[in-house]
Motif scaffolding. Structure first.
Motif, mmCIF file in Angstrom:
data_model
loop_
_atom_site.group_PDB
_atom_site.id
_atom_site.type_symbol
_atom_site.label_atom_id
_atom_site.label_comp_id
_atom_site.label_asym_id
_atom_site.label_seq_id
_atom_site.Cartn_x
_atom_site.Cartn_y
_atom_site.Cartn_z
ATOM 1 N N PHE A 165 39.168 -54.601 19.537
ATOM 2 C CA PHE A 165 37.868 -54.510 18.859
ATOM 3 C C PHE A 165 37.177 -55.872 18.852
ATOM 4 C CE2 PHE A 165 35.411 -54.882 14.901
ATOM 5 C CZ PHE A 165 34.477 -53.874 15.114
ATOM 6 N N THR B 99 33.616 -56.447 20.900
ATOM 7 C CA THR B 99 32.396 -56.698 20.113
ATOM 8 C C THR B 99 32.014 -58.164 20.080
ATOM 9 O OG1 THR B 99 33.664 -56.938 18.069
ATOM 10 C CG2 THR B 99 32.812 -54.725 18.615
ATOM 11 N N ARG C 154 32.474 -56.032 8.686
ATOM 12 C CA ARG C 154 31.858 -54.785 8.229
ATOM 13 C C ARG C 154 30.591 -54.466 9.025
ATOM 14 N NH1 ARG C 154 31.205 -54.160 2.005
ATOM 15 N NH2 ARG C 154 33.412 -53.873 2.295
ATOM 16 N N THR D 119 29.721 -55.589 11.996
ATOM 17 C CA THR D 119 30.072 -55.310 13.388
ATOM 18 C C THR D 119 30.623 -53.900 13.531
ATOM 19 O OG1 THR D 119 30.555 -57.649 13.728
ATOM 20 C CG2 THR D 119 31.447 -56.124 15.345
ATOM 21 N N TRP D 120 31.457 -53.475 12.571
ATOM 22 C CA TRP D 120 32.013 -52.126 12.619
ATOM 23 C C TRP D 120 30.891 -51.082 12.528
ATOM 24 C CZ3 TRP D 120 35.998 -49.686 14.297
ATOM 25 C CH2 TRP D 120 36.272 -48.382 13.886
ATOM 26 N N ARG D 121 29.939 -51.304 11.631
ATOM 27 C CA ARG D 121 28.813 -50.376 11.494
ATOM 28 C C ARG D 121 28.013 -50.271 12.786
ATOM 29 N NH1 ARG D 121 27.034 -52.591 5.710
ATOM 30 N NH2 ARG D 121 28.519 -51.401 4.460
ATOM 31 N N THR E 245 29.048 -50.352 15.727
ATOM 32 C CA THR E 245 29.754 -49.633 16.793
ATOM 33 C C THR E 245 29.707 -48.118 16.612
ATOM 34 O OG1 THR E 245 31.910 -49.724 15.674
ATOM 35 C CG2 THR E 245 31.352 -51.557 17.166
ATOM 36 N N ARG F 150 34.046 -47.954 19.277
ATOM 37 C CA ARG F 150 34.612 -47.344 18.067
ATOM 38 C C ARG F 150 35.614 -46.254 18.443
ATOM 39 N NH1 ARG F 150 31.800 -45.584 12.464
ATOM 40 N NH2 ARG F 150 31.452 -47.820 12.429
ATOM 41 N N THR G 261 38.853 -47.928 19.640
ATOM 42 C CA THR G 261 39.559 -48.561 18.521
ATOM 43 C C THR G 261 40.220 -47.505 17.647
ATOM 44 O OG1 THR G 261 38.000 -50.404 18.550
ATOM 45 C CG2 THR G 261 39.326 -50.130 16.566
#
Length: 175
Positions: A122, A126, A136, A138-140, A142, A148, A151
């Motif tokens: 991940f 990214t 947080r 960066t996760w959003r 994806t 995503r 991962t």
């Protein structure tokens, strides 16, 4: 990248050890204990412990192999001479205890190594370290992307491996 490679290599090594504990890898047989010695392991962090190395004769179940200088390390207690232990002969005088609990721990550990590999993947996909964004955010970002899905797929593989595949391997592989 190094974290991912290291985690995968460590996981593969752990799974390889689990195969010996399950009785799949190596030559199946028994070790008849002749003598055990304690081995003190000192740690600078204060986590010192003692385990035991026993030597004796390894006899293969087929009757074809006989090693009078066999050795088994990492045992939790000293054993009296004459005790027979289920073992796998795995190399030059080395044997490993055939033990379902040990096999289960090894397989769970191998699948657990996928978790840091998933995070490292991940991170790479990214560019998290250089982006200046937080985890947080960066996760959003994806959401709906292949990053995503990949991962989460690796994390799911790890979870299923630890909870379902590991017990199946440990209890159903031939001993």
């Amino acid at each position: 990248m190094l974290v991912m490679i290291g985690a995968l290599l460590f996981g593969a090594w752990t799974a390889w050890s689990g195969l010996a504990s399950a009785g799949v890898r190596g030559t199946p047989g028994h070790l008849t204990v002749a003598h055990c010695t304690s081995v003190y392991h000192h740690s600078r962090k204060g986590h010192s412990y003692t385990d035991y190395t026993c030597t004796g004769t390894f006899r293969a179940d087929t009757g074809k192999a006989n090693d009078p200088r066999a050795e088994m390390s990492g045992l939790g207690k000293s054993l009296p001479a004459g005790v027979e232990l289920p073992a796998s002969g795995i190399g030059d005088h080395d044997t490993e205890l055939v033990n379902t609990t040990q096999a289960l721990q090894s397989f769970v550990g191998a699948f657990a190594c996928l978790l840091p590999a998933a995070f490292a993947l991940f991170w790479l996909l990214t560019d998290l370290g250089r982006s200046g964004r937080g985890l947080r955010e960066t996760w959003r970002e994806t959401k709906g992307t292949a990053t995503r899905a990949i991962t989460l797929g690796v994390v799911a593989l790890s979870a299923v491996g630890m909870l379902v595949v590991s017990p199946l391997l440990a209890f159903l592989l031939p001993r």
